[in-house]
Design a protein around this motif. Structure first.
Motif, PDB file in Angstrom:
ATOM      1  N   SER A 240       0.828  -1.218   0.000  1.00 31.98           N
ATOM      2  CA  SER A 240       0.000   0.000   0.000  1.00 31.98           C
ATOM      3  C   SER A 240       0.858   1.262   0.000  1.00 31.98           C
ATOM      4  O   SER A 240       0.465   2.280  -0.596  1.00 31.98           O
ATOM      5  N   THR A 241       2.020   1.227   0.654  1.00 30.58           N
ATOM      6  CA  THR A 241       2.903   2.398   0.661  1.00 30.58           C
ATOM      7  C   THR A 241       3.314   2.763  -0.755  1.00 30.58           C
ATOM      8  O   THR A 241       3.288   3.937  -1.154  1.00 30.58           O
ATOM      9  N   THR A 244       0.242   4.043  -2.862  1.00 26.01           N
ATOM     10  CA  THR A 244      -0.155   5.415  -2.565  1.00 26.01           C
ATOM     11  C   THR A 244       0.702   6.422  -3.333  1.00 26.01           C
ATOM     12  O   THR A 244       0.193   7.396  -3.900  1.00 26.01           O
ATOM     13  N   GLU A 247      -0.172   6.343  -7.087  1.00 27.11           N
ATOM     14  CA  GLU A 247      -1.426   7.033  -7.411  1.00 27.11           C
ATOM     15  C   GLU A 247      -1.257   8.550  -7.411  1.00 27.11           C
ATOM     16  O   GLU A 247      -1.939   9.263  -8.155  1.00 27.11           O
ATOM     17  N   SER A 248      -0.336   9.057  -6.580  1.00 27.80           N
ATOM     18  CA  SER A 248      -0.188  10.507  -6.466  1.00 27.80           C
ATOM     19  C   SER A 248       0.844  11.094  -7.431  1.00 27.80           C
ATOM     20  O   SER A 248       0.753  12.260  -7.805  1.00 27.80           O
TER      21      SER A 248
END
Length: 300
Positions: A240-241, A244, A247-248
């Motif tokens: 997930s790190t 994230t 995605e940004s």
């Protein structure tokens, strides 16, 4: 411990093992299982087994093996060398799972989480020992998930073996401590000697501990991200790190399905862009595709 086989191709998985001691082929043996690198977002996950005749467990304890997490890197290296030198009664095997292998396994169409991957790897190593002629009688495992369910699963898989699954088994059973040391030494060496095939354009290699909550690791992830091709193969992109940051900071990709969107029926099919043409010849693919063994799709 020679990691050359893994270093030649760090995109998949690799099985390494020692020679099987002659005594382990004729005497009942105990076998321990543990892993290293389950949590980090960087580097491989390594599963290790260590085994010895049940009659020689006292000799193994005399080496003063302990949970690898309580030891310094120098202590782990020294203990591994002692284990490796005791080749007349100690054997080991390792399964190194690359970051790319871990992430692609978890993101396949059928649900397959990290616990299932860990279980299957452990089962594969036990079977490897049996196939290699080791007279395994007892198995001790550091649990992944609920210990009772995992123990029942292993007993169903190996009904002829005495199986014990415990939390913190690496601090309870010396044979699991030995497996923990083998796995941790292999991971440390793989991380330290990692050869990046990608051009990181001067990005610093100080990536901290590799754990998701480490600020240095997060900073390195942001710096090493390519907005088009994503991360180097050193990164577990399914964490997930990493997701994230992707995605940004990465360029968004939109997949339009023309069959489900009537106003777009006149649009060209996505596959038409990859259709084989007689001429002119296409330019060579970017090395990103060669490194990951990706090929052009011409039909489904």
């Amino acid at each position: 411990m020679d990691l050359c086989a893994f270093e030649r191709d760090t995109s998949g998985s690799c099985l390494l093992d020692s020679a099987v001691p002659a005594r382990c082929r004729t005497e009942p043996c105990c076998l321990g299982i543990d892993e290293a690198g389950r949590g980090p977002v960087l580097g491989p996950m390594v599963y290790g087994i260590c085994y010895c005749p049940m009659a020689r467990q006292g000799d193994l304890e005399a080496l003063k093996v302990a949970d690898s997490k309580t030891l310094t890197e120098a202590q782990r290296e020294q203990l591994f060398e002692q284990l490796n030198a005791a080749k007349d009664y100690v054997g080991w095997a390792l399964h190194i799972l690359s970051p790319n292998f871990v992430s692609t396994s978890m993101q396949q169409r059928a649900k397959y989480n990290l616990n299932a991957l860990s279980h299957d790897t452990a089962i594969g190593l036990i079977q490897h020992a049996l196939d290699s002629g080791v007279q395994v009688a007892e198995v001790f495992v550091d649990t992944v998930g609920p210990a009772e369910k995992y123990q029942e699963k292993l007993k169903r898989q190996f009904p002829g073996l005495e199986v014990t699954v415990r939390a913190k088994a690496d601090s309870l059973f010396p044979i699991v401590s030995a497996a923990s040391i083998c796995a941790k030494v292999a991971r440390d060496r793989a991380v330290k000697n990692w050869k990046f095939v990608e051009d990181l354009e001067g990005a610093a290699l100080d990536y901290g501990s590799g754990y998701p909550n480490d600020p240095k690791t997060k900073e390195w992830l942001a710096q090493s991200l390519d907005p088009i091709f994503g991360y180097p193969q050193f990164v577990r992109f399914s964490w997930s790190t990493a997701q994230t940051i992707l995605e940004s900071k990465a360029v968004p990709v939109h997949w339009d399905d023309s069959e489900d969107d009537s106003p777009q029926k006149s649009a060209r099919s996505l596959l038409s862009f990859f259709a084989r043409k007689d001429a002119p010849p296409q330019r060579p693919l970017h090395r990103f595709f060669h490194e990951r063994k990706l090929e052009t799709v011409t039909g489904l």
